[in-house]
Design an enzyme around this catalytic site. Sequence first.
Site, PDB file in Angstrom:
ATOM      1  N   CYS A   1      -3.731  -1.228   7.773  1.00 53.30           N
ATOM      2  CA  CYS A   1      -4.460  -2.194   8.217  1.00 53.30           C
ATOM      3  C   CYS A   1      -3.448  -3.432   8.636  1.00 53.30           C
ATOM      4  O   CYS A   1      -2.534  -3.439   8.081  1.00 53.30           O
ATOM      5  CB  CYS A   1      -5.625  -2.695   7.427  1.00 53.30           C
ATOM      6  SG  CYS A   1      -7.004  -1.612   7.034  1.00 53.30           S
TER       7      CYS A   1
ATOM      8  N   HIS B   1      -2.408   5.765   8.153  1.00 58.43           N
ATOM      9  CA  HIS B   1      -2.934   4.502   8.623  1.00 58.43           C
ATOM     10  C   HIS B   1      -2.918   3.489   7.735  1.00 58.43           C
ATOM     11  O   HIS B   1      -2.977   3.420   6.779  1.00 58.43           O
ATOM     12  CB  HIS B   1      -4.620   4.704   9.021  1.00 58.43           C
ATOM     13  CG  HIS B   1      -5.098   3.742   9.563  1.00 58.43           C
ATOM     14  ND1 HIS B   1      -5.054   3.202  10.747  1.00 58.43           N
ATOM     15  CD2 HIS B   1      -6.050   2.802   8.937  1.00 58.43           C
ATOM     16  CE1 HIS B   1      -5.712   1.955  10.888  1.00 58.43           C
ATOM     17  NE2 HIS B   1      -6.543   1.768   9.773  1.00 58.43           N
TER      18      HIS B   1
ATOM     19  N   CYS C   1      -9.511   0.987  13.449  1.00 57.43           N
ATOM     20  CA  CYS C   1      -9.869   1.511  12.127  1.00 57.43           C
ATOM     21  C   CYS C   1     -10.956   2.387  12.323  1.00 57.43           C
ATOM     22  O   CYS C   1     -11.276   2.898  13.249  1.00 57.43           O
ATOM     23  CB  CYS C   1     -10.315   0.239  11.503  1.00 57.43           C
ATOM     24  SG  CYS C   1      -9.774   0.136   9.601  1.00 57.43           S
TER      25      CYS C   1
ATOM     26  N   HIS D   1     -14.139  -3.931  14.258  1.00 58.04           N
ATOM     27  CA  HIS D   1     -14.833  -5.025  13.364  1.00 58.04           C
ATOM     28  C   HIS D   1     -15.984  -5.687  14.276  1.00 58.04           C
ATOM     29  O   HIS D   1     -16.810  -6.511  13.671  1.00 58.04           O
ATOM     30  CB  HIS D   1     -14.197  -5.818  12.538  1.00 58.04           C
ATOM     31  CG  HIS D   1     -12.936  -5.175  11.934  1.00 58.04           C
ATOM     32  ND1 HIS D   1     -11.800  -5.081  12.153  1.00 58.04           N
ATOM     33  CD2 HIS D   1     -12.970  -4.756  10.598  1.00 58.04           C
ATOM     34  CE1 HIS D   1     -11.197  -4.376  11.361  1.00 58.04           C
ATOM     35  NE2 HIS D   1     -11.986  -4.147  10.298  1.00 58.04           N
TER      36      HIS D   1
ATOM     37  N   SER E   1     -13.734   7.764   9.973  1.00 57.48           N
ATOM     38  CA  SER E   1     -14.980   7.760   9.896  1.00 57.48           C
ATOM     39  C   SER E   1     -15.833   7.363  11.095  1.00 57.48           C
ATOM     40  O   SER E   1     -15.097   6.818  12.079  1.00 57.48           O
ATOM     41  CB  SER E   1     -15.322   6.666   8.847  1.00 57.48           C
ATOM     42  OG  SER E   1     -14.984   5.121   9.171  1.00 57.48           O
TER      43      SER E   1
ATOM     44  N   TRP F   1     -26.987 -11.090  -0.762  1.00 52.98           N
ATOM     45  CA  TRP F   1     -26.389 -11.687   0.263  1.00 52.98           C
ATOM     46  C   TRP F   1     -26.150 -10.853   1.436  1.00 52.98           C
ATOM     47  O   TRP F   1     -26.446 -11.304   2.618  1.00 52.98           O
ATOM     48  CB  TRP F   1     -25.095 -12.162  -0.179  1.00 52.98           C
ATOM     49  CG  TRP F   1     -24.187 -13.128   0.566  1.00 52.98           C
ATOM     50  CD1 TRP F   1     -24.339 -14.569   0.882  1.00 52.98           C
ATOM     51  CD2 TRP F   1     -22.892 -12.882   1.321  1.00 52.98           C
ATOM     52  NE1 TRP F   1     -23.410 -15.049   1.424  1.00 52.98           N
ATOM     53  CE2 TRP F   1     -22.634 -13.927   1.722  1.00 52.98           C
ATOM     54  CE3 TRP F   1     -22.283 -11.556   1.382  1.00 52.98           C
ATOM     55  CZ2 TRP F   1     -21.473 -13.957   2.673  1.00 52.98           C
ATOM     56  CZ3 TRP F   1     -21.338 -11.636   2.501  1.00 52.98           C
ATOM     57  CH2 TRP F   1     -20.913 -12.577   2.943  1.00 52.98           C
TER      58      TRP F   1
END
EC number: 2.1.1.14
Length: 742
Positions: free
Chosen positions: A632, A630, A715, A683, A422, A20
Site C-alpha cells: 500500500c 503488493h 488495491c 477506495h 479480491s 458507527w
Amino acid sequence: MTTIKTSNLGFPRLGRKREWKKAIESYWAKKISKEELDQTLTDLHKENLLLQKYYHLDSIPVGDFSLYDHILDTSLLFNIIPERFQGRTIDDDLLFDIARGNKDHVASALIKWFNTNYHYIVPEWDNVEPKVSRNVLLDRFKYAQSLNVNAHPVIVGPITFVKLSKGGHQTFEEKVKTLLPLYKEVFESLIDAGAEYIQVDEPILVTDDSESYENITREAYDYFEKAGVAKKLVIQTYFERAHLKFLSSLPVGGIGLDFVHDNGYNLKQIEAGDFDKSKTLYAGIIDGRNVWASDIEAKKVLIDKLLAHTNELVIQPSSSLLHVPVSLDDETLDTSVGEGLSFATEKLDELDALRRLFNQNDSVKYDKLKARYERFQNQSFKNLDYDFESVRTSRQSPFAQRIEQQQKRLNLPDLPTTTIGSFPQSREVRKYRADWKNKRITDEAYETFLKNEIARWIKIQEDIGLDVLVHGEFERNDMVEFFGEKLQGFLVTKFGWVQSYGSRAVKPPIIYGDVKWTAPLTVDETVYAQSLTDKPVKGMLTGPVTILNWSFERVDLPRKVVQDQIALAINEEVLALEAAGIKVIQVDEPALREGLPLRSEYHEQYLKDAVLSFKLATSSVRDETQIHTHMCYSQFGQIIHAIHDLDADVISIETSRSHGDLIKDFEDINYDLGIGLGVYDIHSPRIPTKEEITTAINRSLQQIDRSLFWVNPDCGLKTRKEEEVKDALTVLVNAVKAKRQE
C-alpha cells in the site's frame, strides 16, 4: 496521601458491533436520512462518553469522535479544502466527498497514521484560504457538558497537522504561522465554553527529525502564551520517546508521554530531572495499541517512580484507544487466553484499579487484576521447535534468468494486466459466509456457492480481457483474519473490530502461541479457479510481515521470532500451491512500510528482518514460478532498496492517491524487477477515464522499463460494487490495448 488522576486520549468510534460503520454506510447507500445518521452517531457518541464516565475518568476526551477521520475534521475546521472541492458548503457531505471522491473529483490521499494501521486523509494546501469555518469541536464539547461529563477537547496540533499535509507554495514554517491565529481562536472559544484544558496532539515530536521542528514549535507555543491560552494546553506525544527537556521548556500546562513504546527512554529522562515539575505529567502507562492485559503490579511500580519526580500526575493509555477493540464483554473466549486480554473498556478498568489503589487505598480491583494476570503468565505458549536454517532465503537464480523461464511458461503480452486479488464482497457473499460460520448451512452448500461465485468472476475477468486472473477471495472476510483462523497459534475474536480508514473495519487476529501450518489454506479454491481458464490464476497469500503488523502480536517472544514462524507457515502454503500447478503466487506485504519504527536507529534491523522473513516465505519455489507481492502507498523513499531486496518477480504498489508523488521515489534507483504502479483509486466509487489511466501509465513509464511494467488497480476490489469493478476494469483494459498499439 498522594493522589493521581486518570484520563484518556481517545476512544474507538466503531461501537461494540460496528454501529458507527453500519450507519455511515447506510447513509452513503441512501438507506437512511441525514437526520437518522446524525441521531445514530449522537447516540453512539453519548454511549462512549458515559462509558468513560462510568470508569471514573477525571477527564474524558471529545474531538476524538468523527464521521470519518479526525485529521480531515481539522482540515474542515480551518477551511483547508482541496481546490477541486472548493466553493461548496462545508458540511458532512463535503467531508465524505473529500474522503471518498465522487463522480467528478478524485479523493484526497490516504496515508498511514505514523506506524499504525489507521489511515488519515492528507490535508491539501493548494490555493486555500485558511480560516475557522466549522467548529464541530466546540459543538461536541458543549454536548459533553450537557451530559454532565467532565470533558477536555482534543485537537491535532499545528506542527503535526502541517507536517502531515501536502501542497501549497508556503514553507512549512509559513503554514504553521498562518494557522496560529486560527488555533488561538479555537482555543479561546473552548476555554470560554469552560474547558479546563485542551489536549493538543503532537506525535510528530517523537519522530527522527523532531529537532528540526523545535524552533517553529517554540515560536508556536510562545505565540499561544502571549495570547494567554498556553497554560490551558497539554501537549500529548505518543508512539515513541520524546525530547523531554525541550518539551518541558515550552510554556504549556502539561506534557503527555508514552511509557510503553518508548523503550524506557522517557522514564530515564524523568529520573534525570528533565521534567519541569511545575507542569502536569500525563503518563501513558497502559498500552493503547495492543490487547494484552497490563502487568498491573509493574504499573504500580512505575507510578511510584513517576510520583517521586512530579507534583501532579495523570495516568492514561499510551495513545488513543482507537487502535484496539471496544470491549471483551460480548466475546466467548477460552479462559486460558481470554484472561490475558484487555480491550478499550478493560483498559479503562485498569486505570480505575490504579486510581482506587493510590487514592482510596482500595486494592480489591487491583488484586483481582493482578491475580488474573499471574494466572495467564503461569501458562506456557512456547511449545514448538523450528528449523529456520533448512529453508531457502534466496531464489535459485537471478531475476534475469527467472523471468525468461516465467515468460516462456506464461506467455504474457506487453503491459500485462491483473488485479490485486479480491473482488466485491456482496451482501449475498457475506450472508453465505455468516450462515456457514454459524452452522445455518452445510459445508457442501457453502462450497457450492463459493465455486459458483469463483466461476462467475473468472468468466467476468476473461470477458473483460485481463491477462492474469484471481479467484476473488470470496471465502475470506479479511486478508489477515482468514489466515489467523487457519494457522495454529492465532485467536480470532467475534467482535474485535478496529477502524482502518473511514468506514473500513478490520478484525485483527491475536497471536498468543507458536505459529504453525497444519494443512493447505488456499489450495482448493485456487486450483478450482485455475481449472476454469487457460489464463494463469494467481495464488493469493498474505506475507509474514503484514500478518504480524496487522495482528495483535504476542509480547512474550521477540518480534523477529514470531515473524519468522509465520514465514515458515506461509512457505508451506507457497509450496503447496506450486505443487498443485499454480504458476503465479502473490504474497502480499501491504503493511511492510507501516511497521517501520519511527526512529531511524531501528530502521536497518527492522528492514533486514522483514526482507529475510519475506524471502523465507517465498524463496523455495522453482525459477519458473512467478512470485508477486503488493504494498500500500506510503512514503517509500526510505525503504525503496529494501523493496528491491525482497527479490519479488513483480511488485504492485498503491499509488493513484499520491497523485504521482511516488514515481519520484524511483528516480534514484534502477528498479530492474517487475512492477505495477496502481493506475486508479479503488477506495473511491468514481470510475476512472481512459485518459486518466493512460496518463498514469505514461507517467510510470518515464521511470520504469516498459518490459517490466504491469497495469493494475491500486488495491483489492472487495469494498467496491460489482458494476463499479466491471466498468473500471473495462476502462483499464481498453486503455492498455490502445497503449499496446503505440
